[in-house]
Design a protein around this motif. Structure first.
Motif, short mmCIF file in Angstrom:
data_model
loop_
_atom_site.label_atom_id
_atom_site.label_comp_id
_atom_site.label_asym_id
_atom_site.label_seq_id
_atom_site.Cartn_x
_atom_site.Cartn_y
_atom_site.Cartn_z
N UNK A 61 0.84 -1.20 0.00
CA UNK A 61 0.00 0.00 0.00
C UNK A 61 0.87 1.25 0.00
N UNK A 62 0.55 2.22 -0.84
CA UNK A 62 1.27 3.49 -0.78
C UNK A 62 0.81 4.30 0.44
N UNK A 63 1.74 5.00 1.03
CA UNK A 63 1.45 5.84 2.19
C UNK A 63 2.17 7.16 1.97
N UNK A 64 1.51 8.16 1.39
CA UNK A 64 2.16 9.40 1.01
C UNK A 64 2.78 10.15 2.20
N UNK A 65 3.96 10.72 1.94
CA UNK A 65 4.69 11.57 2.89
C UNK A 65 5.06 10.85 4.19
N UNK A 66 5.26 9.55 4.12
CA UNK A 66 5.70 8.77 5.29
C UNK A 66 6.90 7.92 4.89
N UNK A 67 7.71 7.56 5.88
CA UNK A 67 8.83 6.68 5.63
C UNK A 67 8.32 5.26 5.38
N UNK A 68 9.07 4.47 4.62
CA UNK A 68 8.63 3.10 4.33
C UNK A 68 8.77 2.19 5.55
N UNK A 69 7.76 1.36 5.76
CA UNK A 69 7.79 0.38 6.85
C UNK A 69 7.24 -0.95 6.35
N UNK A 70 7.63 -2.00 7.05
CA UNK A 70 7.08 -3.33 6.79
C UNK A 70 6.44 -3.79 8.09
N UNK A 71 5.19 -4.20 8.01
CA UNK A 71 4.45 -4.66 9.19
C UNK A 71 4.17 -6.14 9.04
#
Length: 135
Positions: A61-71
């Motif tokens: 999923x894209x998450x604009x203006x946030x750092x990349x994370x893996x959950x």
């Protein structure tokens, strides 16, 4: 003539491995420079990972203006989140493997694992245990 070999019946899940990781969610930003390695990993390596591990649901999923994370979401209802900002695709693959192999439980912290009447491993020093002193 020898008797036929009889295999024992497995009971109570003994011998069966149930992977604990059920879902990996990849969040990234399409315009952020910190997501460059994540985008490269998603384009090149994620499809192969999903084919090799069909028991893990993969969501991107894209998450604009946030750092990349893996959950990582696990069977016990817990989750772990790993920030992968400014990482290379090989480093991200290591974090994905870490989340896939994890069980979701937190590490237990032991403040003082050994309980003893004396603080030292050797015990309390006494002059009666040492060789006599010569001057």
């Amino acid at each position: 003539m020898p008797a036929p070999m009889v295999h024992p019946v497995l009971k109570n899940g003994v011998g069966a491995f149930i992977p604990q990781c059920r879902r990996l969610v990849f969040h990234y930003c399409e315009r952020s420079g910190s997501s460059r390695g994540m985008i490269e990993y998603l384009k090149k390596d994620l499809i192969q990972f999903a084919k090799e591990h069909p028991h893990v649901e993969v969501i991107v999923t894209p998450r604009p203006s946030k750092h990349p994370v893996i959950r990582g979401l696990y069977l016990n209802g817990k989750d772990k989140v790993v920030c992968v900002r400014n990482m290379e695709p090989t480093d991200i693959a290591g974090k994905v493997a870490l989340l896939k192999e994890s069980s979701g439980n937190r590490m237990k912290v032991f403040k003082k694992p050994v309980i003893s009447t004396t603080e030292s491993v050797r015990g309390i020093w006494s002059p009666f245990h040492a060789a006599p002193h010569k001057i």
